[in-house]
Scaffold this motif. Structure first.
Motif, PDB file in Angstrom:
ATOM      1  N   LYS A  64       0.817  -1.219   0.000  1.00  8.29           N
ATOM      2  CA  LYS A  64       0.000   0.000   0.000  1.00  8.29           C
ATOM      3  C   LYS A  64       0.848   1.265   0.000  1.00  8.29           C
ATOM      4  O   LYS A  64       0.458   2.282  -0.566  1.00  8.29           O
TER       5      LYS A  64
ATOM      6  N   TRP B  16      -2.887   1.617  -6.051  1.00  9.10           N
ATOM      7  CA  TRP B  16      -4.229   2.069  -6.425  1.00  9.10           C
ATOM      8  C   TRP B  16      -4.516   1.816  -7.898  1.00  9.10           C
ATOM      9  O   TRP B  16      -5.661   1.536  -8.272  1.00  9.10           O
TER      10      TRP B  16
ATOM     11  N   ASN C  96      -5.702   8.016  -5.885  1.00  7.67           N
ATOM     12  CA  ASN C  96      -6.992   7.582  -5.358  1.00  7.67           C
ATOM     13  C   ASN C  96      -7.698   8.794  -4.751  1.00  7.67           C
ATOM     14  O   ASN C  96      -7.607   9.060  -3.548  1.00  7.67           O
TER      15      ASN C  96
ATOM     16  N   GLU D  82     -10.730   9.240  -4.260  1.00  9.57           N
ATOM     17  CA  GLU D  82     -11.817   8.893  -3.338  1.00  9.57           C
ATOM     18  C   GLU D  82     -11.276   8.814  -1.912  1.00  9.57           C
ATOM     19  O   GLU D  82     -11.984   9.175  -0.955  1.00  9.57           O
ATOM     20  N   LEU D  83     -10.061   8.330  -1.756  1.00 11.59           N
ATOM     21  CA  LEU D  83      -9.436   8.306  -0.435  1.00 11.59           C
ATOM     22  C   LEU D  83      -8.920   9.693  -0.074  1.00 11.59           C
ATOM     23  O   LEU D  83      -9.259  10.245   0.983  1.00 11.59           O
ATOM     24  N   TYR D  84      -8.108  10.273  -0.958  1.00 15.76           N
ATOM     25  CA  TYR D  84      -7.538  11.602  -0.709  1.00 15.76           C
ATOM     26  C   TYR D  84      -8.524  12.663  -1.214  1.00 15.76           C
ATOM     27  O   TYR D  84      -8.261  13.385  -2.171  1.00 15.76           O
ATOM     28  N   ASN D  85      -9.650  12.737  -0.536  1.00 11.93           N
ATOM     29  CA  ASN D  85     -10.721  13.634  -0.986  1.00 11.93           C
ATOM     30  C   ASN D  85     -10.513  15.049  -0.455  1.00 11.93           C
ATOM     31  O   ASN D  85      -9.876  15.273   0.583  1.00 11.93           O
TER      32      ASN D  85
ATOM     33  N   GLU E 122      -4.510   5.831   5.016  1.00 13.87           N
ATOM     34  CA  GLU E 122      -5.704   6.330   5.693  1.00 13.87           C
ATOM     35  C   GLU E 122      -5.363   7.401   6.726  1.00 13.87           C
ATOM     36  O   GLU E 122      -6.094   8.395   6.870  1.00 13.87           O
TER      37      GLU E 122
ATOM     38  N   LYS F 245      -3.953  10.709   4.810  1.00 18.60           N
ATOM     39  CA  LYS F 245      -4.959  11.615   4.254  1.00 18.60           C
ATOM     40  C   LYS F 245      -5.609  12.469   5.335  1.00 18.60           C
ATOM     41  O   LYS F 245      -5.917  13.650   5.118  1.00 18.60           O
TER      42      LYS F 245
ATOM     43  N   ASP G 136      -1.221  13.508  -3.845  1.00 17.90           N
ATOM     44  CA  ASP G 136      -2.144  13.078  -2.788  1.00 17.90           C
ATOM     45  C   ASP G 136      -2.558  14.261  -1.919  1.00 17.90           C
ATOM     46  O   ASP G 136      -3.740  14.457  -1.623  1.00 17.90           O
TER      47      ASP G 136
END
Length: 352
Positions: A17, A24, A164, A166-169, A237, A240, A270
């Motif tokens: 990861k 990703w 990503n 969606e994760l790093y919104n 997680e 972010k 990110d």
């Protein structure tokens, strides 16, 4: 799709990861093509939504599962798979492994090889052009995010690094004092940590607080300005969540013998996606997507340039916030994993 295609992805240490874009991108490859198979030369225990096979099983599985296409990232892995680790004059591709040679197998079964050439992974300023020629002649598709490869491999296709989003919104934040700065990188000379230290030690002000992420434990004693927090290496997680509380991401990249970083770095993208303003040296002078002064702020590789830009931000919150928002929108529009993977698959397998 005019022909039956079956894609296999070969990686080195995987699933991992902390590799960021590679992880990703592969997750999204599986989402868009659920019958994709994955292989690792160094299997890693991180979570992944499907089985990752050891590379030693590639040939048998490729036959039984009727693989038609193989995809890999980085020059040294592509060169390894092609069995071209050493040029006739003895020049060796750094990081390549002749024991990964599957070239004759791919040729016999008419399996197409596709690759993405990002900075690092054997691709440096001094890389012999013969290695790029080998990839150009033997790979059906070559993606890249740097102008060097676009110019030297005329069939190469520009694609930005996968993020990503969606994760790093994006998360709106109040622009006020203290200004939270973040520096995130693995410990390499080219990351410019010494420049960051020089500048930050000159900031005798409660208006700034620095967050340091990565394996920099042994360098922390260089900081005489104690307004900082060291976080070590963070999983995505937690990373972010920290980005979403910070205002400015600092990238001081230069060049070392291992690589000249791509622009922007994965960590920078990110952070930008969450709403951080990017301050960067942009050593490649890359203007392909992000525009200086509109999506990010450019600094020179000297202490005064970094200090001047930080002081400008302190006095111009409204403008700084606007640039950060522009950058976040540009990242979402161009670097999102769904968009990039869709485009790559279209070139590799979907339009055949």
């Amino acid at each position: 799709m005019t022909t039956k295609t079956r894609l296999a992805i070969i990686d080195t240490k995987f699933p991992w990861k902390l590799s960021g874009f590679r992880y990703w991108e592969n997750v999204e490859m599986l989402v868009q093509r659920p019958n994709t198979l994955f292989f690792a030369t160094e299997p890693n225990p991180d979570e992944f939504p499907t089985v990752v096979h050891p590379f030693s099983q590639f040939k048998s599985i490729a036959d039984s599962e009727e693989i038609t296409d193989v995809y890999c990232v980085f020059l040294n892995l592509a060169i390894s798979l092609l069995g071209a680790c050493t040029l006739p004059d003895g020049t060796h591709m750094p990081g390549s492994n002749p024991f990964l040679d599957i070239r004759s197998f791919l040729l016999e079964r008419q399996i197409k090889l596709h690759t993405t050439l990002y900075p690092g992974g054997g691709l440096v300023q001094e890389t012999r052009p013969e290695f790029l020629d080998i990839v150009a002649k033997n790979c059906a598709t070559v993606f890249t995010n740097i102008e060097d490869v676009l110019l030297k491999v005329n069939t190469s296709i520009y694609q930005p690094v996968v993020i990503n989003t969606e994760l790093y919104n994006y998360v709106a934040r109040a622009w006020k004092h203290p200004i939270h700065l973040v520096f995130c990188a693995f410990n390499y000379p080219r990351k410019g940590f010494s420049l960051l230290v020089q500048a930050y030690n000159s900031l005798n002000s409660d208006d700034f607080h620095l967050h340091i992420i990565g394996d920099w434990e042994e360098q922390l004693t260089q900081l005489t300005n104690k307004r900082f927090t060291f976080h070590g290496i963070l999983v995505p997680e937690k990373l972010k969540l920290l980005y979403q509380t910070c205002h400015v991401f600092i990238n001081c990249s230069t060049y070392d013998h291992m690589a000249l970083d791509g622009f922007p770095t994965t960590a920078a993208v990110d952070a930008m996606a969450t709403g951080c303003l990017l301050l960067t040296t942009n050593p490649r002078n890359d203007q392909l997507i992000l525009k200086e002064g509109i999506d990010y702020l450019k600094i020179n590789t000297d202490e005064q340039s970094l200090l001047h830009t930080l002081f400008w931000i302190r006095g111009h919150f409204h403008e700084a916030k606007r640039i950060a928002l522009n950058g976040s929108k540009k990242i979402k529009a161009s670097f999102d994993r769904k968009k990039v993977v869709t485009a790559k698959l279209a070139h590799m397998v979907e339009n055949r």
